[in-house]
Design an enzyme around this catalytic site. Structure first.
Site, PDB file in Angstrom:
ATOM      1  CG  ASN A 177      -1.971  -1.100   1.132  1.00  0.00           C
ATOM      2  OD1 ASN A 177      -2.964  -0.955   0.419  1.00  0.00           O
ATOM      3  ND2 ASN A 177      -1.747  -2.193   1.837  1.00  0.00           N
ATOM      4  CD  GLU A 178       4.774   1.531  -2.689  1.00  0.00           C
ATOM      5  OE1 GLU A 178       5.080   2.257  -1.717  1.00  0.00           O
ATOM      6  OE2 GLU A 178       5.573   0.735  -3.209  1.00  0.00           O
ATOM      7  N   PRO A 179       2.247   5.235  -0.883  1.00  0.00           N
ATOM      8  CG  PRO A 179       4.054   6.668  -0.455  1.00  0.00           C
ATOM      9  CD  PRO A 179       3.721   5.279  -0.926  1.00  0.00           C
ATOM     10  CB  SER A 181      -2.835   3.269  -0.013  1.00  0.00           C
ATOM     11  OG  SER A 181      -1.947   2.687  -0.940  1.00  0.00           O
ATOM     12  CB  THR A 196       8.663   0.097  -3.135  1.00  0.00           C
ATOM     13  OG1 THR A 196       7.960   0.926  -2.201  1.00  0.00           O
ATOM     14  CG2 THR A 196       8.353  -1.371  -2.847  1.00  0.00           C
TER      15      THR A 196
END
Length: 645
Positions: A177-179, A181, A196
């Site tokens: 869940n990347e920035p 999300s 990542t």
């Protein structure tokens, strides 16, 4: 354990405590406990999971676990496997759902999370295959949306997750869940953040091989778990953990959503916790016991905060910044400033082996014996010159008997292209070499999942060995003082290394006993992207423990340097070795002998600069920090911290 409360006995794992209710945690919004080592913490987390499995078994209910991958949970899984084999812990009632998987990704690819989970856990316990759920990295694009919905519904069909194990990425992601999300997001496909992918690059032998997409459980799915434990290890996670634990809830740091979960615990090691307010500046949170180390730490912090050198700090500076208690103990800013100035000044020496016939009362090293036997331990075949090339040069020039011990072959860090180049040269020089022909054929036809053959590993190791000898000869060390230990834990042919073995420790002990050193230098940097430094340091610590009673060890001092990723904090430095501009250039040339690691090194980490540039920038920055604190100005400084065993 350094700090944090554990209410239960060790056997019962880690208990939750609401954050922000006590003075020492008033900055913090997520419950966390801090341990000296990740191993100690991992054992307790594994015990909590085992207790939950057994409790559910007594109730005749399934135990639904959400599981993570990456380096953080490996020791937890090792302990669970040990409990299964040695204590009879059964996984027959366990149902697992993994957080994520790269997309696209074959199950049998050694970089897949399917492979990871079976390698580290599932192949070694009695879990039913039908109870293992890992996102399928090969589902077709047309079916992907419905597949994610079905994965989510399957979790819900079990009543949600009883326990969710998490790691954290440097972007603040949990799962993938990347920035950006959303707090209520469910299982879905996602595009990976560049950071990542950079962090994953070592495992894939280069960022170009890292997938750009993944399937991940959503934040909402994770937050619905009844219990969440997040693992945070190492200094590279310190900044993001501070933002997560102390910052405001933000989609730009998705892990902050866990602040609103009422049964979440972050389990940290000492380095990962180093940026938390109660660790970094404890005097801002509660009354402190002012040890000499804490005084220096506080005065360095105040000097940097106010942008003033030590000797210009005033009583007002201390009082305005929460340090009145320190002044009460010391009397006046003037006396404290002079005391801390002298303390830091005494770390500086141009004689890392000690200055002969000099008063060593205020010097970091002993003056006797004048000529010392020295071992420089280097985890990889270039850490010695990258991390302490100037000090290395000084020790040789000042007449000490310097030995260099390369703990691993470093073969995994040689690219296939580099190896192919050498194999083709060998073929030209020796046209009858069937071995060179075999290596060339292997490298030209190698697939992503192929492990290097023994012959290829030998060639790659030889490349690094030759480069090392070039550098040590340049610095004036005779070949007989250069030792290639080739510790067995490293020789797997893959990024994943073996565990430290008796054979590794015995090799270390034998060399130390043979040389009987007065000084040992070793890499104390645990932030390398594939963990070799830590295993090498552990091998040294274990060897020192075993040799401690030997008479020669009474005269042996151990100095730790840091590598290409981080430097010691100024207040931690106990020996600072200045370098002239000429020595900076000499160090650079020594690094250049390691040609296979120049121009596109495989294990770059999160820094795109070449290692020689990193080293020079870091040494220059250390010198600048000393100068900004009011000390003499130098071109560069290498820093060391003494290890007491």
């Amino acid at each position: 354990m350094i700090t944090g409360d554990i209410s239960y006995k060790e056997k019962e794992g880690i208990s939750y405590k609401e954050a922000g209710k006590f003075e020492e945690t008033r900055y913090e919004k997520i419950h966390n406990v801090i341990f000296n080592s990740s191993l100690e913490a991992s054992v307790l987390v594994a015990q909590e999971i085992a207790n939950l499995i057994q409790h559910k078994e007594e109730l005749n209910e399934p135990c639904v676990l959400g599981l993570a991958t990456g380096s953080s949970p490996i020791k937890v899984y090792e302990e669970l496997v040990r409990m299964h084999k040695e204590e009879g812990l059964s996984f027959s009632n366990v149902v697992t759902f993994n957080l994520d998987e790269y997309y696209p990704m074959d199950k049998d690819n050694i970089q897949s999370y399917f492979y990871f989970m079976h390698d580290h856990l599932f192949n070694h316990v009695d879990i039913l295959p039908e109870n293992i759920n890992i996102p399928d990295g090969k589902v077709s694009p047309e079916e992907l949306h419905q597949y994610c919905i079905d994965y989510e519904m399957k979790i819900k069909s079990y009543g949600g997750l009883d326990f969710q194990l998490l790691g954290i990425g440097r972007t603040g992601h949990v799962g993938f869940n990347e920035p950006g999300s959303h707090i209520n997001s469910g299982t879905r496909s996602i595009t990976l953040d560049h950071i990542t992918r950079v962090d994953a690059a070592p495992s894939f032998l280069g960022i170009d091989n890292v997938p750009r997409k993944a399937i991940t459980m959503g934040i909402g799915t994770v937050r619905n778990a009844k219990r969440i434990v997040l693992l945070g290890w190492g200094i590279s996670k310190a900044d993001i953990l501070k933002k997560t634990i102390e910052g405001e809830i933000s989609s730009q740091v998705p892990a902050t959503y866990l602040q609103e979960h009422n049964n979440t615990t972050f389990v940290l090691d000492s380095e990962a916790s180093s940026e938390l307010t109660r660790v970094k500046t404890p005097w801002l949170v509660k009354s402190s016991v002012w040890t000499d180390e804490l005084k220096l730490k506080a005065v360095v912090w105040l000097s940097e905060l106010t942008n003033k050198p030590f000797l210009k700090l005033t009583d007002k500076d201390y009082n305005d910044n929460g340090m009145a208690g320190l002044l009460t103990e010391e009397g006046t800013a003037y006396h404290l400033n002079v005391k801390m100035f002298n303390k830091l000044q005494h770390t500086i020496t141009g004689w890392p082996g000690g200055k002969p016939k000099a008063d060593d009362t205020y010097r970091p090293e002993r003056s006797t014996p004048a000529k010392k036997r020295v071992i420089i331990f280097s985890p990889h075949p270039d850490d010695d010159v990258i991390s302490m090339g100037g000090t290395f040069d000084r020790l040789v020039e000042q007449g000490h008997e310097v030995h260099v011990a390369y703990q691993t072959s470093g073969n995994i860090a040689v690219s296939n292209e580099e190896a192919l180049k050498f194999a083709e040269v060998s073929m030209v020089l020796n046209s009858k070499s069937t071995e060179s022909e075999g290596i060339i054929n292997f490298l030209k036809n190698k697939s992503d999942n192929d492990i290097d053959s023994i012959e290829v590993r030998k060639l790659k190791g030889t490349i690094r060995r030759s480069e090392s000898l070039g550098a040590t000869r340049y610095l004036g060390v005779p070949d007989e003082n250069v030792h290639f230990l080739n510790l067995p834990f490293y020789e797997t042919g893959t990024v994943k290394k073996g565990n430290l073995s008796e054979e590794d420790i015995e090799i270390m002990c034998n060399l130390i006993e043979e040389v009987k050193p007065h000084q040992i230098y070793a890499a104390g940097d645990l932030a390398d992207p594939h963990g070799t430094h830590k295993v090498c340091l552990d091998s040294l610590f274990e060897a020192l423990k075993r040799l401690k009673q030997k008479p020669f060890m009474n005269d042996c001092w151990v100095w730790l340097y840091r590598g290409a990723w981080h430097e010691w904090e100024t207040y931690q430095i106990e020996m600072a070795v200045p370098m002239s501009p000429d020595q900076v250039l000499k160090k650079r040339h020594a690094i250049f002998y390691h040609q296979s690691q120049k121009d596109g090194v495989m294990f770059q980490g999160d820094d795109s600069r070449e290692f020689w540039v990193r080293a020079e920038d870091r040494n220059r920055e250390t010198a600048k920090k000393y100068n900004d604190l009011g000390l003499a100005e130098y071109a560069a400084i290498e820093a060391f911290k003494r290890y007491h065993f």
